[in-house]
Design a protein around this motif. Structure first.
Motif, PDB file in Angstrom:
ATOM      1  N   TYR A   1       0.844  -1.196   0.000  1.00 51.43           N
ATOM      2  CA  TYR A   1       0.000   0.000   0.000  1.00 51.43           C
ATOM      3  C   TYR A   1       0.879   1.247   0.000  1.00 51.43           C
TER       4      TYR A   1
ATOM      5  N   GLN B   1      -3.652  10.234  -0.462  1.00 46.88           N
ATOM      6  CA  GLN B   1      -4.428   9.156  -1.083  1.00 46.88           C
ATOM      7  C   GLN B   1      -3.735   7.837  -0.790  1.00 46.88           C
TER       8      GLN B   1
ATOM      9  N   ALA C   1      -2.763   0.872  -3.966  1.00 46.93           N
ATOM     10  CA  ALA C   1      -2.399  -0.518  -3.671  1.00 46.93           C
ATOM     11  C   ALA C   1      -1.820  -1.195  -4.902  1.00 46.93           C
TER      12      ALA C   1
ATOM     13  N   LEU D   1      -7.081   3.091  -4.054  1.00 49.33           N
ATOM     14  CA  LEU D   1      -8.055   2.192  -3.426  1.00 49.33           C
ATOM     15  C   LEU D   1      -9.477   2.711  -3.586  1.00 49.33           C
ATOM     16  N   SER D   2      -9.632   4.031  -3.640  1.00 49.04           N
ATOM     17  CA  SER D   2     -10.956   4.627  -3.754  1.00 49.04           C
ATOM     18  C   SER D   2     -10.836   5.898  -4.593  1.00 49.04           C
TER      19      SER D   2
ATOM     20  N   ALA E   1      -7.798   9.911   1.878  1.00 47.18           N
ATOM     21  CA  ALA E   1      -8.119   9.448   3.233  1.00 47.18           C
ATOM     22  C   ALA E   1      -8.195  10.604   4.225  1.00 47.18           C
TER      23      ALA E   1
ATOM     24  N   SER F   1     -10.203   1.431   8.210  1.00 49.52           N
ATOM     25  CA  SER F   1     -10.798   0.094   8.149  1.00 49.52           C
ATOM     26  C   SER F   1      -9.705  -0.929   7.856  1.00 49.52           C
TER      27      SER F   1
ATOM     28  N   ASP G   1      -9.244  -2.969   5.499  1.00 44.84           N
ATOM     29  CA  ASP G   1      -8.748  -3.011   4.122  1.00 44.84           C
ATOM     30  C   ASP G   1      -8.140  -1.677   3.687  1.00 44.84           C
TER      31      ASP G   1
ATOM     32  N   ALA H   1      -9.442   1.034   3.020  1.00 49.66           N
ATOM     33  CA  ALA H   1     -10.221   1.752   2.008  1.00 49.66           C
ATOM     34  C   ALA H   1     -11.103   2.849   2.596  1.00 49.66           C
ATOM     35  N   GLU H   2     -11.367   2.795   3.906  1.00 44.03           N
ATOM     36  CA  GLU H   2     -12.263   3.760   4.537  1.00 44.03           C
ATOM     37  C   GLU H   2     -11.651   4.279   5.830  1.00 44.03           C
TER      38      GLU H   2
END
Length: 295
Positions: free
Chosen positions: A84, A99, A102, A113-114, A118, A160, A162, A164-165
């Motif tokens: 990551y 950001q 991955a 990831l999104s 973040a 989270s 993963d 991602a959140e």
């Protein structure tokens, strides 16, 4: 092959991969990362930290990616079988932000990831790093820009599993001026009045012992760009955080991180000098001694 002294890079971040017998070196690799469109991030690899292969394109923005400029300070962390990247970007009309990207392997290619950073969307943020607490929960630790708040701030925000959140709200750890060694800096912008404030840059978390938690971070001191050490009194990310009175690395270098080399020796990476285009990756053997780090 390139020698270490041939590589122009800021904010160096080293990932040892023992099963390959290799080190991977990431950092701010755009020739002029301060202005103009961002190109991406390169990665180099080496067996001895002196001779390097590369550069290899670890990240190039694809169509639709929001970041346009200021491609800064990528870190790469191994987490649950993946790699990551935490990196900072900016765009006209949008706040600077970290950001998370991955990839399956250390060479990339890294992809977001999104579709959003973040860090909080209305904050000017940079230099996010991954921290995993003693319960195995991941966090992003990041800086809130002095250009927005004058006295730069350091925050932690839970992630989270993963990555991602984000979970919950940011927790403030400290402000730049809580460190006695920090001095103000001036940002000179064409057509604008000079802006003066106190920088927070480049957090890196590490545990010298089971119940201790320390942070390397950078700002400006009496002799230029420098790096200090903060220590959590509780041994947890929430602190309270205590600052060493003097910088650990005091003159014309910083944004450092620690890694264990392939022989298990604790090693510090940073860039020095702090002027473009002369910045280079520098490595030092370090040890914990007398309740602090020693070169």
């Amino acid at each position: 092959m390139l020698h270490r002294s041939d590589i122009q890079i800021r904010d160096p971040f080293v990932v040892p991969v023992p099963e390959e017998g290799l080190y991977y070196l990431y950092g701010t690799t755009d020739r002029n990362a301060w202005s103009g469109p961002g190109i991406g991030f390169d990665v180099y690899r080496s067996r001895d930290l002196e001779q390097w292969e590369g550069p290899f394109p670890a990240f190039r923005p694809e169509a639709g990616f929001w970041g346009i400029e200021n491609f800064w300070a990528p870190e790469v962390h191994r987490w649950r079988g993946m790699y990551y990247m935490f990196a900072s970007f900016k765009a006209p009309g949008r706040r600077r932000a970290t950001q998370i990207l991955a990839a399956d392997g250390p060479l990339g290619p890294f992809r977001p990831l999104s579709d959003r950073p973040a860090t909080p969307p209305d904050w000017e943020c940079l230099d996010g790093t991954l921290y995993v607490d003693r319960q195995g929960e991941p966090w992003i630790v990041f800086c809130r820009e002095w250009l927005q708040v004058t006295d730069g701030e350091m925050y932690a925000l839970r992630l989270s599993g993963d990555l991602a959140e984000t979970v919950g709200k940011p927790v403030k750890l400290f402000s730049a001026t809580e460190a006695p060694w920090v001095r103000s800096t001036v940002y000179e912008a064409e057509g604008q009045p000079d802006v003066r404030g106190y920088v927070t840059d480049g957090p890196f978390l590490f545990r010298p012992a089971e119940r201790e938690l320390w942070m390397l971070w950078s700002s400006h001191g009496a002799e230029g760009y420098a790096m200090g050490i903060a220590m959590s009194a509780s041994g947890e990310i929430e602190g309270p955080w205590m600052q060493e009175a003097l910088p650990f690395f005091r003159r014309d270098g910083g944004h450092g991180m620690l890694f264990a080399d392939l022989e298990g020796r604790l090693t510090l990476a940073l860039h020095c000098p702090n002027r473009t285009p002369d910045e280079r990756p520098v490595f030092f053997r370090v040890k914990t001694e007398g309740g602090t780090l020693a070169l």
